[in-house]
Design a protein around this motif. Sequence first.
Motif, PDB file in Angstrom:
ATOM      1  N   PHE A 187       0.791  -1.242   0.000  1.00  0.00           N
ATOM      2  CA  PHE A 187       0.000   0.000   0.000  1.00  0.00           C
ATOM      3  C   PHE A 187       0.817   1.284   0.000  1.00  0.00           C
ATOM      4  O   PHE A 187       0.265   2.357   0.213  1.00  0.00           O
ATOM      5  CB  PHE A 187      -1.001   0.017   1.167  1.00  0.00           C
ATOM      6  CG  PHE A 187      -1.811  -1.240   1.269  1.00  0.00           C
ATOM      7  CD1 PHE A 187      -2.670  -1.592   0.245  1.00  0.00           C
ATOM      8  CD2 PHE A 187      -1.679  -2.088   2.351  1.00  0.00           C
ATOM      9  CE1 PHE A 187      -3.407  -2.761   0.305  1.00  0.00           C
ATOM     10  CE2 PHE A 187      -2.408  -3.266   2.422  1.00  0.00           C
ATOM     11  CZ  PHE A 187      -3.271  -3.602   1.402  1.00  0.00           C
ATOM     12  N   GLU A 207       5.195   0.576 -15.629  1.00  0.00           N
ATOM     13  CA  GLU A 207       4.781  -0.667 -15.000  1.00  0.00           C
ATOM     14  C   GLU A 207       5.858  -1.134 -14.037  1.00  0.00           C
ATOM     15  O   GLU A 207       7.041  -0.888 -14.248  1.00  0.00           O
ATOM     16  CB  GLU A 207       4.544  -1.734 -16.075  1.00  0.00           C
ATOM     17  CG  GLU A 207       3.351  -1.405 -16.943  1.00  0.00           C
ATOM     18  CD  GLU A 207       2.809  -2.621 -17.638  1.00  0.00           C
ATOM     19  OE1 GLU A 207       3.620  -3.416 -18.129  1.00  0.00           O
ATOM     20  OE2 GLU A 207       1.584  -2.779 -17.686  1.00  0.00           O
ATOM     21  N   PHE A 267       0.061  -6.370  -7.446  1.00  0.00           N
ATOM     22  CA  PHE A 267       0.403  -4.965  -7.661  1.00  0.00           C
ATOM     23  C   PHE A 267       0.540  -4.205  -6.347  1.00  0.00           C
ATOM     24  O   PHE A 267       1.385  -3.327  -6.216  1.00  0.00           O
ATOM     25  CB  PHE A 267      -0.667  -4.288  -8.526  1.00  0.00           C
ATOM     26  CG  PHE A 267      -0.485  -4.532  -9.990  1.00  0.00           C
ATOM     27  CD1 PHE A 267       0.606  -3.989 -10.655  1.00  0.00           C
ATOM     28  CD2 PHE A 267      -1.396  -5.282 -10.702  1.00  0.00           C
ATOM     29  CE1 PHE A 267       0.783  -4.200 -12.009  1.00  0.00           C
ATOM     30  CE2 PHE A 267      -1.227  -5.511 -12.067  1.00  0.00           C
ATOM     31  CZ  PHE A 267      -0.138  -4.963 -12.721  1.00  0.00           C
ATOM     32  N   THR A 268      -0.321  -4.558  -5.364  1.00  0.00           N
ATOM     33  CA  THR A 268      -0.275  -3.853  -4.079  1.00  0.00           C
ATOM     34  C   THR A 268       1.116  -3.939  -3.478  1.00  0.00           C
ATOM     35  O   THR A 268       1.538  -3.055  -2.757  1.00  0.00           O
ATOM     36  CB  THR A 268      -1.248  -4.484  -3.070  1.00  0.00           C
ATOM     37  OG1 THR A 268      -0.961  -5.875  -2.988  1.00  0.00           O
ATOM     38  CG2 THR A 268      -2.678  -4.275  -3.466  1.00  0.00           C
ATOM     39  N   HIS A 312       4.546  -2.486  -6.321  1.00  0.00           N
ATOM     40  CA  HIS A 312       4.844  -1.051  -6.342  1.00  0.00           C
ATOM     41  C   HIS A 312       5.619  -0.618  -5.104  1.00  0.00           C
ATOM     42  O   HIS A 312       6.282   0.404  -5.116  1.00  0.00           O
ATOM     43  CB  HIS A 312       3.547  -0.239  -6.447  1.00  0.00           C
ATOM     44  CG  HIS A 312       2.951  -0.251  -7.813  1.00  0.00           C
ATOM     45  ND1 HIS A 312       3.571   0.333  -8.899  1.00  0.00           N
ATOM     46  CD2 HIS A 312       1.793  -0.758  -8.283  1.00  0.00           C
ATOM     47  CE1 HIS A 312       2.811   0.172  -9.966  1.00  0.00           C
ATOM     48  NE2 HIS A 312       1.729  -0.495  -9.636  1.00  0.00           N
TER      49      HIS A 312
END
Lengths: 394, 278
Positions: free
Chosen positions: A309, A338, A350-351, A354
């Motif tokens: 997050f 990306e 993805f959480t 990143h």
Amino acid sequence: MNCEADKVIYMDNNATTRIAPEVVDAMMPFLTDCYGNPSSMYNFGGQVGKVITKARGQVAKLLGAEDSEVIFTSCGTESDSTAILSALQAFPEKRHIVTTRVEHPAVKNLCENLDRLTGHKHRVTRLQVESDGTLDMARYEEALADDTAIVSVMWANNETGVIFPVEKMAAMAKERGILFHTDAVQAVGKIPINLGELDIDFLSLSGHKLHAPKGVGVLCVKRGTPFVPFLAGGHQEEGRRGGTENVASIVGLGKACELAGEKMEEENSRVKKMRDRLEEGLLASVPKSMLNGHKTDRLPNTTNVSFEFVEGEAILLHMNLYNICASSGSACTSGSLEPSHVLRAMGVPFTAAHGSIRFSLSIYNTDAEVDFVLEKMPPIIAELRKMSPFWKAE
Amino acid sequence: MWEYTDKVQQHFLQPHNVGEVENPDGTGDVGSLACGDALKLTLKIDKDERIVDAKFKTFGCASAIASSSALTLMVTGMTVSEAEKITNEDIADYLGGLPKEKMHCSVMGREALEAAIADYRGVILPMAEGEVVCECFGVTDLEVIRAIRESNLRSVEEITNFTKAGGGCGKCEDRLREILQATVSEGIVTPVQVEGPKRMTTLQKIKKIEAVLEREIKPVLRKDGGDIELVDVDGDFVMVSLRGACTSCAKSQTTLKEYVEKKLREQVLESLIVEAAK
């Protein structure tokens, strides 16, 4: 320029490394007085040729190779291109390549552009990895075909440190009469390598990843392997790589290889201990954090941790305030939009992708530095999470 | 490393108005975790339609956080109709500029503001409509067209910098090029089918364009007492200046599009757009 290196906590050694002071000392004469061209007939040049011979021996010793198998290049990328394009030219009727989805761009982008570079149509099999970044050997065996010219698989992954079983994979390729290349840029100096006992035809390494300067690399080509030079030109490197030798850097690389052999034990004990302590400390003190990559089949210096997050660039810039240097697989740091192709291939959500941070240590790191990072990281993540619309405080 | 202005760094390291206002009168939620940045903007608006409080929560890089912080300061004290006029360029300017690859962060700020105002007014945003062009980042053709018009975009690369469209798998590149051509030519040009991606450097383009001008186009125009000069090549845009009899010719626009552009597309690059230099 004063870059205040003594104030920096450098944990980005998979990106580049500090040049060892002993390496700098070994190089200095060749940046000052001893500027002769090793190809010249007089002693002033010829004596420089002798130090290249010595460096070649030092590199060969670290790799367990023969001196004559070592070709000096300008970087890891050149070594990778040389190996793969050489194999395709040596076997022009073979138009298939096997590689993985997690290769460094030096191999990945080359394989994606082969048709344009060679003017021929190629099939490229890019092996999928498991969620822990390891390879499925059954799928590898299936991928090997009669028209496979070369297999190119990295020894260790730069982002996760995950080690691939290249020894076994090379033997399987050899049985089928297929050449085998490994990008060992991250592995050399960190884990023992003995090419004399292995079926690896080409091995790439890069000086600046093992405390030698940037701008020098090696392609180790097994004796008897067909070879087509990448840079045509003079007779340097026995006609296998044209271009006047980068003498000082070659000498530096030789010295760095000698030191790496001596420090291998420390890398796998003290450095590994620091890495483990850092990793366990982060996972314990930061909620919703996770390790990316296999826990044990891994380089001793690398850890890749995701903090869910929050975004990697924001984390890195906060770390920068404390002079802590590391890397991220987030989109914003990759120059593309990306997140890292390695983490995506592993199926990292993805959480987490990143918010991934890679710490890569070296023998120059200390326990006090690990303590400092462990103290600073949790509040940085907490601060950014306060700002994140996805973070629900427990 | 990105080159951020001092102002971006200040707003990133000490952001203003982090959080959510209580009982907001307007909420704008844009972006997603998958995309790598997301912004939730909440507004408190009084009975005179003045924004009295604005707060943000942002997941994203330094420029996304700085853009959000700047936006809350910019809108506080404005009436809703004043705030409506804020563009992404205004946000970037407030921060002393953003790296070009990061312009989409300022676009996200403007989108959140629009969404919050729409929420306040109880209307549905037209942006949610349109056809999705870029599946990786869920960008619609309407959003792309708007960015092209508002920020005067000139290449697919610039579209990617501003909207993220085309920044993933890259499959929509041809479609983006079509939209760019159609938008800039305001419907004069029908989209052309591009056979596979062709890439040329600006220098290569200039050389080839000049060769075609010399060999084919100039001799034809000269017959009618006209002439043409190449002024500039910017991405796919070819700026030319018509000379002699062409300058006073009522059909010069037709000549440019139907003849010059057609020839250059045939012989140099399908995606070229010819315009008269100002």
